[in-house]
Design a protein around this motif. Sequence first.
Motif, PDB file in Angstrom:
ATOM      1  N   ASP A 509       0.822  -1.207   0.000  1.00  8.96           N
ATOM      2  CA  ASP A 509       0.000   0.000   0.000  1.00  8.96           C
ATOM      3  C   ASP A 509       0.857   1.258   0.000  1.00  8.96           C
ATOM      4  O   ASP A 509       0.593   2.215  -0.738  1.00  8.96           O
ATOM      5  N   SER A 510       1.887   1.268   0.850  1.00 10.86           N
ATOM      6  CA  SER A 510       2.757   2.446   0.872  1.00 10.86           C
ATOM      7  C   SER A 510       3.413   2.656  -0.475  1.00 10.86           C
ATOM      8  O   SER A 510       3.555   3.792  -0.939  1.00 10.86           O
ATOM      9  N   SER A 511       3.828   1.547  -1.090  1.00 14.30           N
ATOM     10  CA  SER A 511       4.471   1.683  -2.402  1.00 14.30           C
ATOM     11  C   SER A 511       3.517   2.315  -3.395  1.00 14.30           C
ATOM     12  O   SER A 511       3.917   3.175  -4.182  1.00 14.30           O
ATOM     13  N   GLU A 512       2.236   1.880  -3.358  1.00 14.89           N
ATOM     14  CA  GLU A 512       1.277   2.480  -4.287  1.00 14.89           C
ATOM     15  C   GLU A 512       1.219   3.980  -4.091  1.00 14.89           C
ATOM     16  O   GLU A 512       1.232   4.747  -5.054  1.00 14.89           O
ATOM     17  N   ASN A 513       1.146   4.395  -2.823  1.00 12.18           N
ATOM     18  CA  ASN A 513       1.055   5.827  -2.559  1.00 12.18           C
ATOM     19  C   ASN A 513       2.266   6.556  -3.105  1.00 12.18           C
ATOM     20  O   ASN A 513       2.166   7.655  -3.655  1.00 12.18           O
ATOM     21  N   GLN A 514       3.435   5.949  -2.952  1.00 10.48           N
ATOM     22  CA  GLN A 514       4.633   6.665  -3.377  1.00 10.48           C
ATOM     23  C   GLN A 514       4.823   6.661  -4.877  1.00 10.48           C
ATOM     24  O   GLN A 514       5.304   7.642  -5.439  1.00 10.48           O
TER      25      GLN A 514
END
Lengths: 533, 215
Positions: A509-514
């Motif tokens: 999820d964090s990767s998607e945001n970044q």
Amino acid sequence: MTAQEVRLCGLLLQEHFGNVVEKVGTHLIRSGVLNLRALAHETKLPLDLVKKSLCVLVQHGMCTFGAGRRGPAGPVEYRINCEHVFHMLRYPRYIYTAKSLYGDTGELIVEEILQRGQMTMSSTVKTVADRLTHNMPEGQSMDYSEVVSVFSQLVETHFLQRCPPLASAGSSSSGAVDTPLPVATQPTEPENHPDCYKLPYINLTGQLLQSKHSSHTKKLFSGQPLCGDDGIYWQVNFQRFHLHFRDQAIISAVSCKLDQSSSEIVRTMLRMSEVTTPAHAAFTQALSANEIFRALLSSYNIARPILDQYLSLLVDDPMEFVGKTGDSGGGMYVVNLHRALANLARATLESVVQERFGSRSARIFRLLLRKRHLEQKQVEDFAMIPAKEAKDMLYKLLSENLVQLQEIPKTPDYAPSRTFYLYTVNQLPTARLLLQNCYKTVGNLIERRLYETKENKRLLEKSQRIEAILASLQATGAEAAQLTEVEEMITVPERQQLESLRHHINKLDSSENQVDETIFLLKSYINSTQASH
Amino acid sequence: MGGKGRGIAAFTFNIESLGLTRGSMPETQRGPTPLFPQIEYKPGPLKAGEDEDYMRALKQEMRGRMKDLPFNIKPHAGKGDVEKYKEKYTREIKRIEDDIWTPDWNRLPKELKPQKKTIRRKMDTKKNAKISSKDKEELLSKLDQLEKKGDVKSDEEDEAKGEKKEVDEEGEEEEIEGEQLDEELEEENDYIASYFEDGDDYGGGSDDNMDEATY
């Protein structure tokens, strides 16, 4: 629409609205424009489901409809606005920005409107007040007027806007727009409507009393008493948020490159020109040094001569964030928005090459960006890299399409022995290429997350059931022994598995945001180049 | 073709202009690149911080929330006879909202509105309770009158269709969408569907100038 974009749209629609809407949406994206019957026929879904899906998509602003190719007498045609679907990736960022600017109330307002697509002011205020009251300690309750004031602030700063009005739809006439438009509708600019940011007068009764045992029912559109603003719907103004993000990116770039004080100066300049600069402008309005000095917050403690020094430093910086356009009033300065975006995009490209291929390849890449066209020999010389390795790196970059080969013939017959072969890098096409890569990345991340969830579905369901049992036991006041017994139903290795699953999903999820941050930057750059043409 | 023989790479131009020598040619590809190639430079770590954690939490929360909103359209599931016992409690726990979401029909094209037909159906079922054989006789006599007037074809169709619809709907117990109902009826009738243009104003269109003959 590229294949990657269609795939990503499909995944996003499925995640938020389910399989049915995904099927309808993907098919509509692939076909461009369709009318209702054709859509139902081609997707082989029952007509009522197709109708509902279209309602949902229109509600969220992702689908527009209008008079079709056969004119107002023909069937209504629908098309999907892909950009809007991609905005779904950025919802957390919008909500977080609202929170940082307007506190919890602002956060909840934006969250509600994003989830429901469009809402009237009165229903938003009520729902948000409900939620806030729910989270408050006993006895306190949220006043409607506070929520209304935050709502008005959001509208004043243009973060929320009215949905463009439609002429009352006849059965076969388009959901037409107020100005006559050509067939195959263009989306109305909500800004064209003069009342775009005008708050309606609503009549809400005072406070909400908190009742402990009321079940949390949310009334949506049905059954609400008229509050005087029927038919006026509000939506989130994505463009304004994007301008805000762009400003943030510029300010943080300045603070990284120079220092904190210069970033504060740039922040002041951008704030002053917020309302005067149109959305696609290449420069902000010219501001004189005197004005900037007056507008600087005293907390920054920047004296006037220091300010001048900082401004000249900013102007001389090779990143060209700030430019000087005149000398009156102590010097007229502008922020070069488009150039700043181009530089930020360039920095992104360079960083991508560096992280994937190493610093020497990055050196070659930067060299080609600056010097445009270079021969093989020149590349080796300028980059100070031995010939063999330079060749290897160049071919690798070439095979990844980050570097292109340009042929310059000496003779009209393009004989290979008599042509120059020059290596070159074009920033705009490379940015587009990377943007597509980003879309593919996000698609892969989402698919991986779905896969992980599916693999561990049994375990997740078990843990959910146990949590529900625990919650109900605690509510009815069970003893500690019973609770521990229930907790032990999950074995230790299962717990570990759950923990690692949670860790993976958090990471994805964090990767998607970044990755979305990179998407935003590249897209802004690409849009800025298009706007200037 | 040209060159010294088979298997030896020969080019039509002077390779040195590109900076290549015979010995330094890169290896030829032996097939498509592997699906998960070895990466020499590991990717950098993700940004970690309060902001990122908060946004991630927001994202996960929103994902969960969207599944429960009425916007999440589920395909037609076969409805069991009795609602499962646990359904009631799962709904309460998950706070699934009922599918009572009515958009503002003023902002959507009329064709997306499913209510027209179901309302008509409901009205008909109400009427049905009161329709007795007497009314049917009235209808039939009305038909005879119209026959005499000569305005036979179209009105008969409409009336007969309307009557049949009412009769058929008596038997229906389950709530089926109006559209499916239509199709069922059309199959039961003798009227061939292709002659009937199923426009937005179903049943109310003017049939006076029908060129196709009906039998």
